[in-house]
Design a protein around this motif. Structure first.
Motif, short mmCIF file in Angstrom:
data_model
loop_
_atom_site.label_atom_id
_atom_site.label_comp_id
_atom_site.label_asym_id
_atom_site.label_seq_id
_atom_site.Cartn_x
_atom_site.Cartn_y
_atom_site.Cartn_z
N GLU A 1 2.92 6.13 -2.51
CA GLU A 1 4.09 6.99 -2.76
C GLU A 1 4.26 7.24 -4.25
O GLU A 1 4.48 8.38 -4.68
CB GLU A 1 5.34 6.32 -2.19
CG GLU A 1 6.60 7.11 -2.35
CD GLU A 1 7.82 6.36 -1.82
OE1 GLU A 1 8.93 6.84 -2.08
OE2 GLU A 1 7.67 5.31 -1.17
N PHE A 2 4.14 6.20 -5.07
CA PHE A 2 4.27 6.34 -6.52
C PHE A 2 3.19 7.25 -7.09
O PHE A 2 3.46 8.18 -7.86
CB PHE A 2 4.19 4.96 -7.18
CG PHE A 2 4.25 4.99 -8.67
CD1 PHE A 2 5.46 5.15 -9.32
CD2 PHE A 2 3.10 4.89 -9.44
CE1 PHE A 2 5.52 5.19 -10.71
CE2 PHE A 2 3.15 4.94 -10.82
CZ PHE A 2 4.37 5.09 -11.45
N LEU A 3 1.94 7.00 -6.70
CA LEU A 3 0.83 7.81 -7.20
C LEU A 3 0.96 9.27 -6.76
O LEU A 3 0.69 10.18 -7.54
CB LEU A 3 -0.50 7.24 -6.71
CG LEU A 3 -0.88 5.85 -7.21
CD1 LEU A 3 -2.13 5.35 -6.51
CD2 LEU A 3 -1.05 5.84 -8.71
N PHE A 4 1.39 9.48 -5.54
CA PHE A 4 1.46 10.83 -5.00
C PHE A 4 2.53 11.66 -5.71
O PHE A 4 2.28 12.82 -6.06
CB PHE A 4 1.73 10.78 -3.50
CG PHE A 4 1.46 12.07 -2.81
CD1 PHE A 4 0.18 12.60 -2.73
CD2 PHE A 4 2.50 12.78 -2.22
CE1 PHE A 4 -0.06 13.80 -2.10
CE2 PHE A 4 2.25 13.98 -1.59
CZ PHE A 4 0.98 14.50 -1.53
N ILE A 5 3.70 11.11 -5.94
CA ILE A 5 4.76 11.90 -6.60
C ILE A 5 4.36 12.24 -8.03
O ILE A 5 4.56 13.36 -8.50
CB ILE A 5 6.13 11.21 -6.53
CG1 ILE A 5 7.21 12.21 -7.00
CG2 ILE A 5 6.18 9.95 -7.37
CD1 ILE A 5 8.62 11.76 -6.72
N TRP A 6 3.76 11.29 -8.74
CA TRP A 6 3.34 11.57 -10.11
C TRP A 6 2.16 12.54 -10.14
O TRP A 6 2.04 13.37 -11.05
CB TRP A 6 3.05 10.29 -10.88
CG TRP A 6 4.33 9.69 -11.37
CD1 TRP A 6 5.02 8.67 -10.81
CD2 TRP A 6 5.09 10.10 -12.52
NE1 TRP A 6 6.16 8.42 -11.53
CE2 TRP A 6 6.23 9.28 -12.59
CE3 TRP A 6 4.90 11.08 -13.48
CZ2 TRP A 6 7.18 9.41 -13.59
CZ3 TRP A 6 5.85 11.22 -14.48
CH2 TRP A 6 6.98 10.39 -14.53
N LEU A 7 1.27 12.47 -9.14
CA LEU A 7 0.18 13.44 -9.04
C LEU A 7 0.72 14.85 -8.89
O LEU A 7 0.29 15.78 -9.58
CB LEU A 7 -0.72 13.10 -7.84
CG LEU A 7 -1.77 14.15 -7.47
CD1 LEU A 7 -2.83 14.26 -8.55
CD2 LEU A 7 -2.39 13.83 -6.13
N ILE A 8 1.68 15.03 -8.01
CA ILE A 8 2.26 16.35 -7.79
C ILE A 8 2.92 16.87 -9.06
O ILE A 8 2.73 18.03 -9.45
CB ILE A 8 3.27 16.31 -6.62
CG1 ILE A 8 2.53 16.09 -5.32
CG2 ILE A 8 4.10 17.58 -6.57
CD1 ILE A 8 3.43 15.77 -4.15
N TYR B 1 0.83 -1.20 0.00
CA TYR B 1 0.00 0.00 0.00
C TYR B 1 0.87 1.26 0.00
O TYR B 1 0.64 2.18 -0.79
CB TYR B 1 -0.92 -0.03 1.22
CG TYR B 1 -1.74 1.21 1.43
CD1 TYR B 1 -2.91 1.42 0.71
CD2 TYR B 1 -1.35 2.19 2.35
CE1 TYR B 1 -3.68 2.55 0.89
CE2 TYR B 1 -2.11 3.32 2.54
CZ TYR B 1 -3.26 3.50 1.81
OH TYR B 1 -4.02 4.63 1.99
N ASP B 2 1.83 1.32 0.90
CA ASP B 2 2.67 2.52 1.02
C ASP B 2 3.45 2.80 -0.26
O ASP B 2 3.60 3.96 -0.66
CB ASP B 2 3.65 2.38 2.18
CG ASP B 2 2.93 2.32 3.53
OD1 ASP B 2 1.79 2.80 3.60
OD2 ASP B 2 3.53 1.80 4.50
N GLU B 3 3.93 1.76 -0.90
CA GLU B 3 4.70 1.94 -2.13
C GLU B 3 3.83 2.48 -3.27
O GLU B 3 4.25 3.36 -4.01
CB GLU B 3 5.32 0.61 -2.55
CG GLU B 3 6.32 0.07 -1.55
CD GLU B 3 6.70 -1.36 -1.81
OE1 GLU B 3 6.30 -1.92 -2.85
OE2 GLU B 3 7.42 -1.93 -0.97
#
Length: 168
Positions: free
Chosen positions: A53-60, A48-50
């Protein structure tokens, strides 16, 4: 050639806009599912955390590129409207030079970080270069948009309000 650049610009704009929306929806879904699974522990979400983290950085990064593309990320329109046209042009040049500098720093140090991290996601067993690649990729796109905005402001004397897209 201009038609190809306009099509590419529209594609990048649509990808950033709808990609950001999709990533945000997936993040909301995962967060909601995580809350529900804490109340009713039917199963666990491994990695879940990985994934977050991936989705969040690409979202930003996608959201930043979308705003950068439209020329609205670093602007204070109150100051722009108080200035005469020449002052608006000077302010737009200074702002875009600063933005270009920031984007180039992001490209350089983002690339160094991405290639030197050498980290692997423990559960997914994927090299985290795909996570960190968001920094130089976003930086390159931001640099391109900054250069085009600079060219338009300097040579065509346009402020960013006149036409919020890359190629006229």
């Amino acid at each position: 050639m201009m038609r190809v650049l306009q099509s590419l610009d529209r594609a990048i704009g649509l990808f950033c806009k709808y990609g950001s929306i999709a990533l945000l929806l997936v993040l909301f879904f995962l967060l909601g599912l995580s809350i529900i699974l804490r109340l009713v522990p039917l199963f666990t979400i491994s990695g879940y955390d990985e994934v977050v983290e991936f989705l969040f950085i690409w979202l930003i990064v996608l959201t930043t590129v979308a705003l950068w593309r439209e020329g609205v990320l670093y602007r204070v329109t109150l100051f722009e409207t108080m200035l005469p046209l020449r002052g608006q042009v000077v302010l737009a040049v200074v702002t875009n030079l600063a933005m270009l500098g920031l984007a180039l720093i992001l490209v350089y140090y983002g690339w160094l970080f991405a290639v030197s991290a050498g980290e692997t996601a423990p559960f997914l067993r994927i090299n985290k270069v795909y996570w960190h690649a968001a920094l130089p990729v976003g930086g390159v796109l931001m640099s391109i948009y900054s250069v085009v905005w600079l060219w338009r402001v300097i040579w065509q004397r346009e402020t960013l309000d006149q036409n919020n897209n890359l190629i006229g």
